[in-house]
Design a protein around this motif. Sequence first.
Motif, PDB file in Angstrom:
ATOM      1  N   GLY A   1       0.848  -1.178   0.000  1.00 25.94           N
ATOM      2  CA  GLY A   1       0.000   0.000   0.000  1.00 25.94           C
ATOM      3  C   GLY A   1       0.885   1.230   0.000  1.00 25.94           C
ATOM      4  O   GLY A   1       1.826   1.336  -0.774  1.00 25.94           O
ATOM      5  N   ALA A   2       0.625   2.149   0.913  1.00 25.17           N
ATOM      6  CA  ALA A   2       1.420   3.372   0.992  1.00 25.17           C
ATOM      7  C   ALA A   2       2.633   3.217   1.905  1.00 25.17           C
ATOM      8  O   ALA A   2       3.452   4.123   1.998  1.00 25.17           O
ATOM      9  CB  ALA A   2       0.546   4.516   1.503  1.00 25.17           C
ATOM     10  N   ARG A   3       2.781   2.075   2.561  1.00 26.33           N
ATOM     11  CA  ARG A   3       3.874   1.869   3.526  1.00 26.33           C
ATOM     12  C   ARG A   3       5.102   1.244   2.866  1.00 26.33           C
ATOM     13  O   ARG A   3       4.995   0.267   2.129  1.00 26.33           O
ATOM     14  CB  ARG A   3       3.402   0.949   4.651  1.00 26.33           C
ATOM     15  CG  ARG A   3       4.463   0.711   5.696  1.00 26.33           C
ATOM     16  CD  ARG A   3       3.996  -0.220   6.784  1.00 26.33           C
ATOM     17  NE  ARG A   3       5.112  -0.546   7.662  1.00 26.33           N
ATOM     18  CZ  ARG A   3       5.194  -1.624   8.373  1.00 26.33           C
ATOM     19  NH1 ARG A   3       4.203  -2.502   8.379  1.00 26.33           N
ATOM     20  NH2 ARG A   3       6.244  -1.865   9.128  1.00 26.33           N
ATOM     21  N   ILE A   4       6.278   1.795   3.169  1.00 25.05           N
ATOM     22  CA  ILE A   4       7.538   1.198   2.731  1.00 25.05           C
ATOM     23  C   ILE A   4       7.905   0.124   3.749  1.00 25.05           C
ATOM     24  O   ILE A   4       8.054   0.409   4.939  1.00 25.05           O
ATOM     25  CB  ILE A   4       8.649   2.244   2.606  1.00 25.05           C
ATOM     26  CG1 ILE A   4       8.297   3.227   1.483  1.00 25.05           C
ATOM     27  CG2 ILE A   4      10.003   1.583   2.363  1.00 25.05           C
ATOM     28  CD1 ILE A   4       9.221   4.404   1.370  1.00 25.05           C
ATOM     29  N   VAL A   5       8.057  -1.121   3.273  1.00 23.08           N
ATOM     30  CA  VAL A   5       8.374  -2.239   4.162  1.00 23.08           C
ATOM     31  C   VAL A   5       9.778  -2.786   3.921  1.00 23.08           C
ATOM     32  O   VAL A   5      10.218  -3.697   4.621  1.00 23.08           O
ATOM     33  CB  VAL A   5       7.318  -3.363   4.058  1.00 23.08           C
ATOM     34  CG1 VAL A   5       5.952  -2.850   4.504  1.00 23.08           C
ATOM     35  CG2 VAL A   5       7.254  -3.940   2.652  1.00 23.08           C
ATOM     36  N   GLY A   6      10.479  -2.241   2.930  1.00 17.44           N
ATOM     37  CA  GLY A   6      11.844  -2.683   2.664  1.00 17.44           C
ATOM     38  C   GLY A   6      12.565  -1.710   1.763  1.00 17.44           C
ATOM     39  O   GLY A   6      11.942  -0.931   1.032  1.00 17.44           O
ATOM     40  N   TYR A   7      13.892  -1.766   1.843  1.00 19.71           N
ATOM     41  CA  TYR A   7      14.748  -0.896   1.039  1.00 19.71           C
ATOM     42  C   TYR A   7      16.030  -1.655   0.728  1.00 19.71           C
ATOM     43  O   TYR A   7      16.570  -2.363   1.583  1.00 19.71           O
ATOM     44  CB  TYR A   7      15.087   0.385   1.813  1.00 19.71           C
ATOM     45  CG  TYR A   7      16.135   1.229   1.121  1.00 19.71           C
ATOM     46  CD1 TYR A   7      15.791   2.051   0.064  1.00 19.71           C
ATOM     47  CD2 TYR A   7      17.459   1.174   1.507  1.00 19.71           C
ATOM     48  CE1 TYR A   7      16.759   2.805  -0.598  1.00 19.71           C
ATOM     49  CE2 TYR A   7      18.429   1.928   0.863  1.00 19.71           C
ATOM     50  CZ  TYR A   7      18.075   2.734  -0.195  1.00 19.71           C
ATOM     51  OH  TYR A   7      19.027   3.464  -0.846  1.00 19.71           O
ATOM     52  N   GLY A   8      16.523  -1.512  -0.489  1.00 18.35           N
ATOM     53  CA  GLY A   8      17.800  -2.109  -0.866  1.00 18.35           C
ATOM     54  C   GLY A   8      18.530  -1.207  -1.835  1.00 18.35           C
ATOM     55  O   GLY A   8      17.898  -0.474  -2.596  1.00 18.35           O
ATOM     56  N   ALA A   9      19.868  -1.266  -1.801  1.00 20.58           N
ATOM     57  CA  ALA A   9      20.667  -0.410  -2.685  1.00 20.58           C
ATOM     58  C   ALA A   9      21.987  -1.072  -3.039  1.00 20.58           C
ATOM     59  O   ALA A   9      22.467  -1.961  -2.346  1.00 20.58           O
ATOM     60  CB  ALA A   9      20.932   0.937  -2.026  1.00 20.58           C
ATOM     61  N   VAL A  10      22.550  -0.588  -4.140  1.00 21.45           N
ATOM     62  CA  VAL A  10      23.834  -1.042  -4.652  1.00 21.45           C
ATOM     63  C   VAL A  10      24.782   0.152  -4.658  1.00 21.45           C
ATOM     64  O   VAL A  10      24.357   1.284  -4.893  1.00 21.45           O
ATOM     65  CB  VAL A  10      23.672  -1.584  -6.101  1.00 21.45           C
ATOM     66  CG1 VAL A  10      25.005  -1.853  -6.755  1.00 21.45           C
ATOM     67  CG2 VAL A  10      22.803  -2.835  -6.090  1.00 21.45           C
ATOM     68  N   ARG A  11      26.063  -0.112  -4.409  1.00 23.66           N
ATOM     69  CA  ARG A  11      27.096   0.913  -4.590  1.00 23.66           C
ATOM     70  C   ARG A  11      28.224   0.301  -5.411  1.00 23.66           C
ATOM     71  O   ARG A  11      28.314  -0.911  -5.550  1.00 23.66           O
ATOM     72  CB  ARG A  11      27.607   1.454  -3.257  1.00 23.66           C
ATOM     73  CG  ARG A  11      28.384   0.459  -2.434  1.00 23.66           C
ATOM     74  CD  ARG A  11      28.985   1.134  -1.199  1.00 23.66           C
ATOM     75  NE  ARG A  11      29.375   0.197  -0.206  1.00 23.66           N
ATOM     76  CZ  ARG A  11      30.511  -0.503  -0.216  1.00 23.66           C
ATOM     77  NH1 ARG A  11      31.361  -0.354  -1.209  1.00 23.66           N
ATOM     78  NH2 ARG A  11      30.783  -1.356   0.745  1.00 23.66           N
ATOM     79  N   ASN A  12      29.060   1.141  -5.947  1.00 25.21           N
ATOM     80  CA  ASN A  12      30.197   0.683  -6.760  1.00 25.21           C
ATOM     81  C   ASN A  12      29.754  -0.276  -7.863  1.00 25.21           C
ATOM     82  O   ASN A  12      30.422  -1.271  -8.130  1.00 25.21           O
ATOM     83  CB  ASN A  12      31.271   0.045  -5.886  1.00 25.21           C
ATOM     84  CG  ASN A  12      31.819   1.011  -4.864  1.00 25.21           C
ATOM     85  OD1 ASN A  12      31.770   2.219  -5.040  1.00 25.21           O
ATOM     86  ND2 ASN A  12      32.328   0.490  -3.771  1.00 25.21           N
ATOM     87  N   ASP A  13      28.649   0.007  -8.465  1.00 24.88           N
ATOM     88  CA  ASP A  13      28.114  -0.707  -9.632  1.00 24.88           C
ATOM     89  C   ASP A  13      27.540  -2.096  -9.336  1.00 24.88           C
ATOM     90  O   ASP A  13      26.497  -2.445  -9.847  1.00 24.88           O
ATOM     91  CB  ASP A  13      29.143  -0.832 -10.755  1.00 24.88           C
ATOM     92  CG  ASP A  13      29.624   0.511 -11.263  1.00 24.88           C
ATOM     93  OD1 ASP A  13      28.860   1.489 -11.182  1.00 24.88           O
ATOM     94  OD2 ASP A  13      30.758   0.576 -11.752  1.00 24.88           O
ATOM     95  N   THR A  14      28.218  -2.931  -8.533  1.00 29.28           N
ATOM     96  CA  THR A  14      27.782  -4.322  -8.365  1.00 29.28           C
ATOM     97  C   THR A  14      27.834  -4.822  -6.924  1.00 29.28           C
ATOM     98  O   THR A  14      27.733  -6.021  -6.684  1.00 29.28           O
ATOM     99  CB  THR A  14      28.635  -5.272  -9.235  1.00 29.28           C
ATOM    100  OG1 THR A  14      29.999  -5.172  -8.821  1.00 29.28           O
ATOM    101  CG2 THR A  14      28.502  -4.941 -10.722  1.00 29.28           C
TER     102      THR A  14
END
Length: 163
Positions: A72-85
């Motif tokens: 819905g409108a709630r963020i339940v997770g987050y993920g990110a990459v750095r240095n391309d891979t």
Amino acid sequence: MSDDIILRAPLAADLPEISPLVLGLIPRHIGGTATADGLRQLRAYMEPGAIGRRLTGITHPPRNPAVVACSGARIVGYGAVRNDTHVSQIYVAEDWHRRGVGSALLRGLIDAVRRRHPSATKVTLNATPRAVEFYLRLGFTPLGPWEGWRTGVSLPMVRRFKP
């Protein structure tokens, strides 16, 4: 994964929700092996304002993908990459653990890395002790010995694939 989870690119407007999500995971999940100084550093790193300056994928989207998982409108997770891979961040709200959100975030990040860097042959990450089994199930293998930091210990891991 629950049918009502949607993955999308994070927006700057999401930062006020991402920060408390991550702060709520300290120390149980993120900093379980951290020193007292390391815990202070983790909390400062994730405070509103500071997190916005540091989160990859929001501040540097062309090369470093990031995704949020929403119910819905709630963020339940987050993920990110750095240095391309290198997967630098995977966070799932405590009440959404073991519901497929982390797997979906990781698949989304790997897909984004492969789209942005077609010649890439691997994705790396540093697994906390609590997350090693999760990453093993998703095809990652250990790269070397455990590494110690003020913010805890981690195991470098890799998932290889064909370009």
